[in-house]
Design a protein around this motif. Structure first.
Motif, PDB file in Angstrom:
ATOM      1  N   VAL A   1      51.635 -15.103  18.310  1.00  9.15           N
ATOM      2  CA  VAL A   1      50.620 -15.549  19.260  1.00  9.15           C
ATOM      3  C   VAL A   1      50.071 -14.313  19.953  1.00  9.15           C
ATOM      4  O   VAL A   1      50.823 -13.543  20.552  1.00  9.15           O
ATOM      5  CB  VAL A   1      51.195 -16.541  20.294  1.00  9.15           C
ATOM      6  N   VAL A   2      48.769 -14.128  19.854  1.00 10.26           N
ATOM      7  CA  VAL A   2      48.115 -12.948  20.418  1.00 10.26           C
ATOM      8  C   VAL A   2      47.143 -13.389  21.510  1.00 10.26           C
ATOM      9  O   VAL A   2      46.324 -14.292  21.285  1.00 10.26           O
ATOM     10  CB  VAL A   2      47.347 -12.165  19.331  1.00 10.26           C
ATOM     11  N   GLU A   3      47.245 -12.774  22.679  1.00 11.29           N
ATOM     12  CA  GLU A   3      46.236 -12.985  23.712  1.00 11.29           C
ATOM     13  C   GLU A   3      45.081 -12.060  23.360  1.00 11.29           C
ATOM     14  O   GLU A   3      45.155 -10.846  23.528  1.00 11.29           O
ATOM     15  CB  GLU A   3      46.817 -12.668  25.091  1.00 11.29           C
ATOM     16  N   LEU A   4      44.003 -12.653  22.864  1.00 10.01           N
ATOM     17  CA  LEU A   4      42.975 -11.881  22.179  1.00 10.01           C
ATOM     18  C   LEU A   4      42.198 -10.962  23.112  1.00 10.01           C
ATOM     19  O   LEU A   4      41.839  -9.841  22.729  1.00 10.01           O
ATOM     20  CB  LEU A   4      42.013 -12.838  21.464  1.00 10.01           C
ATOM     21  N   ARG A   5      41.923 -11.404  24.328  1.00  6.69           N
ATOM     22  CA  ARG A   5      41.133 -10.567  25.237  1.00  6.69           C
ATOM     23  C   ARG A   5      41.797  -9.209  25.458  1.00  6.69           C
ATOM     24  O   ARG A   5      41.116  -8.185  25.575  1.00  6.69           O
ATOM     25  CB  ARG A   5      40.934 -11.283  26.575  1.00  6.69           C
ATOM     26  N   SER A   6      43.124  -9.197  25.501  1.00  6.62           N
ATOM     27  CA  SER A   6      43.834  -7.938  25.739  1.00  6.62           C
ATOM     28  C   SER A   6      43.755  -7.007  24.535  1.00  6.62           C
ATOM     29  O   SER A   6      44.062  -5.812  24.655  1.00  6.62           O
ATOM     30  CB  SER A   6      45.298  -8.216  26.078  1.00  6.62           C
TER      31      SER A   6
ATOM     32  N   ALA B   1      45.266 -25.168  25.547  1.00  4.09           N
ATOM     33  CA  ALA B   1      45.794 -23.868  25.957  1.00  4.09           C
ATOM     34  C   ALA B   1      45.954 -23.790  27.474  1.00  4.09           C
ATOM     35  O   ALA B   1      46.929 -23.225  27.980  1.00  4.09           O
ATOM     36  CB  ALA B   1      44.867 -22.758  25.465  1.00  4.09           C
ATOM     37  N   ALA B   2      45.000 -24.396  28.204  1.00  6.63           N
ATOM     38  CA  ALA B   2      45.086 -24.374  29.666  1.00  6.63           C
ATOM     39  C   ALA B   2      46.255 -25.211  30.157  1.00  6.63           C
ATOM     40  O   ALA B   2      46.948 -24.833  31.112  1.00  6.63           O
ATOM     41  CB  ALA B   2      43.776 -24.883  30.262  1.00  6.63           C
ATOM     42  N   ARG B   3      46.496 -26.356  29.514  1.00  7.69           N
ATOM     43  CA  ARG B   3      47.618 -27.203  29.931  1.00  7.69           C
ATOM     44  C   ARG B   3      48.956 -26.534  29.643  1.00  7.69           C
ATOM     45  O   ARG B   3      49.887 -26.630  30.435  1.00  7.69           O
ATOM     46  CB  ARG B   3      47.545 -28.571  29.223  1.00  7.69           C
ATOM     47  N   LEU B   4      49.049 -25.869  28.508  1.00  9.94           N
ATOM     48  CA  LEU B   4      50.302 -25.209  28.162  1.00  9.94           C
ATOM     49  C   LEU B   4      50.518 -23.949  28.990  1.00  9.94           C
ATOM     50  O   LEU B   4      51.629 -23.680  29.466  1.00  9.94           O
ATOM     51  CB  LEU B   4      50.304 -24.834  26.676  1.00  9.94           C
ATOM     52  N   GLY B   5      49.443 -23.167  29.147  1.00 10.17           N
ATOM     53  CA  GLY B   5      49.590 -21.847  29.744  1.00 10.17           C
ATOM     54  C   GLY B   5      50.043 -20.860  28.686  1.00 10.17           C
ATOM     55  O   GLY B   5      50.767 -21.230  27.748  1.00 10.17           O
ATOM     56  N   PRO B   6      49.628 -19.599  28.778  1.00 11.45           N
ATOM     57  CA  PRO B   6      49.955 -18.612  27.729  1.00 11.45           C
ATOM     58  C   PRO B   6      51.444 -18.498  27.438  1.00 11.45           C
ATOM     59  O   PRO B   6      51.838 -18.296  26.290  1.00 11.45           O
ATOM     60  CB  PRO B   6      49.394 -17.304  28.302  1.00 11.45           C
ATOM     61  N   SER B   7      52.291 -18.629  28.443  1.00 10.55           N
ATOM     62  CA  SER B   7      53.724 -18.438  28.228  1.00 10.55           C
ATOM     63  C   SER B   7      54.352 -19.561  27.414  1.00 10.55           C
ATOM     64  O   SER B   7      55.427 -19.381  26.831  1.00 10.55           O
ATOM     65  CB  SER B   7      54.445 -18.307  29.572  1.00 10.55           C
TER      66      SER B   7
ATOM     67  N   ARG C   1      35.963 -14.132  31.596  1.00 14.01           N
ATOM     68  CA  ARG C   1      36.443 -13.693  32.905  1.00 14.01           C
ATOM     69  C   ARG C   1      37.908 -13.288  32.801  1.00 14.01           C
ATOM     70  O   ARG C   1      38.641 -13.787  31.946  1.00 14.01           O
ATOM     71  CB  ARG C   1      36.265 -14.801  33.939  1.00 14.01           C
ATOM     72  N   SER C   2      38.304 -12.408  33.672  1.00 18.18           N
ATOM     73  CA  SER C   2      39.693 -11.977  33.686  1.00 18.18           C
ATOM     74  C   SER C   2      40.583 -13.162  34.041  1.00 18.18           C
ATOM     75  O   SER C   2      40.215 -14.012  34.860  1.00 18.18           O
ATOM     76  CB  SER C   2      39.888 -10.854  34.713  1.00 18.18           C
ATOM     77  N   GLY C   3      41.731 -13.226  33.425  1.00 15.59           N
ATOM     78  CA  GLY C   3      42.637 -14.339  33.662  1.00 15.59           C
ATOM     79  C   GLY C   3      42.416 -15.515  32.737  1.00 15.59           C
ATOM     80  O   GLY C   3      43.214 -16.446  32.719  1.00 15.59           O
ATOM     81  N   GLU C   4      41.336 -15.499  31.960  1.00 16.07           N
ATOM     82  CA  GLU C   4      41.066 -16.562  30.984  1.00 16.07           C
ATOM     83  C   GLU C   4      41.699 -16.165  29.653  1.00 16.07           C
ATOM     84  O   GLU C   4      41.153 -15.353  28.896  1.00 16.07           O
ATOM     85  CB  GLU C   4      39.564 -16.776  30.816  1.00 16.07           C
ATOM     86  N   ALA C   5      42.873 -16.717  29.364  1.00 11.64           N
ATOM     87  CA  ALA C   5      43.594 -16.354  28.145  1.00 11.64           C
ATOM     88  C   ALA C   5      42.939 -16.987  26.923  1.00 11.64           C
ATOM     89  O   ALA C   5      42.548 -18.164  26.951  1.00 11.64           O
ATOM     90  CB  ALA C   5      45.045 -16.803  28.242  1.00 11.64           C
ATOM     91  N   VAL C   6      42.814 -16.218  25.870  1.00  8.71           N
ATOM     92  CA  VAL C   6      42.302 -16.698  24.591  1.00  8.71           C
ATOM     93  C   VAL C   6      43.429 -16.527  23.580  1.00  8.71           C
ATOM     94  O   VAL C   6      43.742 -15.399  23.178  1.00  8.71           O
ATOM     95  CB  VAL C   6      41.044 -15.922  24.157  1.00  8.71           C
ATOM     96  N   CYS C   7      44.049 -17.625  23.188  1.00  5.43           N
ATOM     97  CA  CYS C   7      45.250 -17.566  22.339  1.00  5.43           C
ATOM     98  C   CYS C   7      44.872 -17.654  20.868  1.00  5.43           C
ATOM     99  O   CYS C   7      44.355 -18.679  20.407  1.00  5.43           O
ATOM    100  CB  CYS C   7      46.208 -18.704  22.701  1.00  5.43           C
TER     101      CYS C   7
END
Length: 345
Positions: free
Chosen positions: A13-18, A51-57, A119-125
């Motif tokens: 699982v990659v957080e793409l924005r980073s 993704a928002a309901r789960l959260g990145p973690s 925006r910052s803080g918006e995770a893209v999984c």
């Protein structure tokens, strides 16, 4: 902009924005929205709401659950390469045995095309389900498009003919139906530079779904059909004692699946808000009405639109096809799709 990724493992699982280079971030900085597109059928994106309901973690926990339901090497027809008529001898030597990854992509509701606020803080999984082949990382390609607004340009309706079989999958790129050609003509006539095509089942359609994946005969006609009949079939197949008495598999599968999923969820159960009894109830309902509870399978898909050879066209990866799936027969001999074309500015 195109980004190439090298997976760290078969499941990742990659957080793409980073992962975006600084020059990409600078170039995208003035755009309030971004579209992300994957060229693959075993690696894609979670729907933003999920993704928002789960959260990145918690996304890895979700992926682990799919891995448990679709174990690697569980006797999938797609992985019997000697039966694959679409492969020659050279291709069989390098083709990955990855039916589990395709099924997890479909059942998990993964998408090839999503949009997110920039925006910052918006995770893209970006979820990788088959990142290694023979010990080497596969090359993955993602396209990123920044835009300011999305405008509806045109709409149409398309009827998809179906056989009378209750369980069926239809490749919308099959030339016999002419559906994909109609979609391409619809896009070409609109004359937009960049956009996306939203293809959705009519609100009245039941017991059906849409996905974008590889339409390989053994995968669609055998493996997916088996999952639609019994979502835990391949999980249960890992236990030979359950297979010793086929009539007892559904009941035994519930026990094994309950144990395995609780084990898989163990590290994240509290944060997910799940309890053992809830997992049991969900699995029991799944076995009682398997297709109706078919995980996160979706009722709509998005297809990328961009210019190719000087004209607007649908952009797809080598093996990507929009696919209609049904697990109960429709009262009519067709299923209705609503198609909406939007322009990205």
């Amino acid at each position: 902009m195109t980004l190439e990724l090298a997976p760290r493992a078969r499941f990742d699982v990659v957080e793409l924005r980073s992962q975006l280079p600084n020059e990409y971030r600078d170039a995208l900085g003035s755009f309030p929205q971004c579209l992300y597109w994957s060229a693959h059928t075993t690696a894609g994106f979670l729907d933003r709401s999920l993704a928002a309901r789960l959260g990145p973690s918690r996304v890895p926990t979700y992926v682990d659950a799919l891995r448990s339901v679709f174990p690697e090497g569980a006797g999938y027809a797609h992985d019997r390469l000697e039966r694959r008529q679409d492969l020659d001898a050279a291709q069989r030597a390098v083709e990955p045995r990855n039916a589990d990854s395709h099924l997890a992509f479909i059942a998990g509701g993964l998408c090839s095309c999503v949009t997110h606020p920039n925006r910052s803080g918006e995770a893209v999984c970006f979820v990788e389900l088959d990142g290694m082949n023979d010990g080497r990382p596969r090359k993955r390609q993602v396209r990123v498009i920044g835009f300011r607004r999305e405008t509806v340009v045109a709409q149409t309706r398309i009827d998809v003919p179906l056989s009378r079989h209750p369980i069926e999958s239809v490749n919308l790129k099959d030339p016999r139906f002419g559906i994909y050609d109609r979609l391409r003509d619809f896009v070409a006539r609109a004359g937009i530079g960049r956009g996306r095509l939203h293809v959705a089942l009519d609100a009245g359609e039941r017991h059906a779904a849409l996905t974008v994946n590889e339409f390989e005969t053994l995968l669609m006609k055998h493996d997916l059909r088996a999952v639609l009949r019994d979502p835990l079939r391949f999980m249960a197949a890992q236990y030979r004692s359950a297979l010793a008495n086929p009539r007892a598999v559904p009941g035994k599968a519930l026990g094994y699946a309950k144990y395995d999923l609780v084990r898989v969820f163990n590290s994240g159960l509290d944060t997910l808000g799940l309890q053992d009894s809830i997992v049991e109830k969900v699995l029991a309902r799944t076995l009682a009405a398997p297709a109706a509870r078919f995980f996160r399978i979706r009722r709509s898909v998005h297809l990328l639109v961009a210019e190719r050879d000087g004209r607007p066209d649908l952009i797809e990866g080598t093996y990507q096809s929009p696919i209609l799936i049904q697990w109960q027969r429709s009262p009519l001999p067709v299923r209705a799709l609503h198609v909406t074309l939007t322009r990205l500015d």
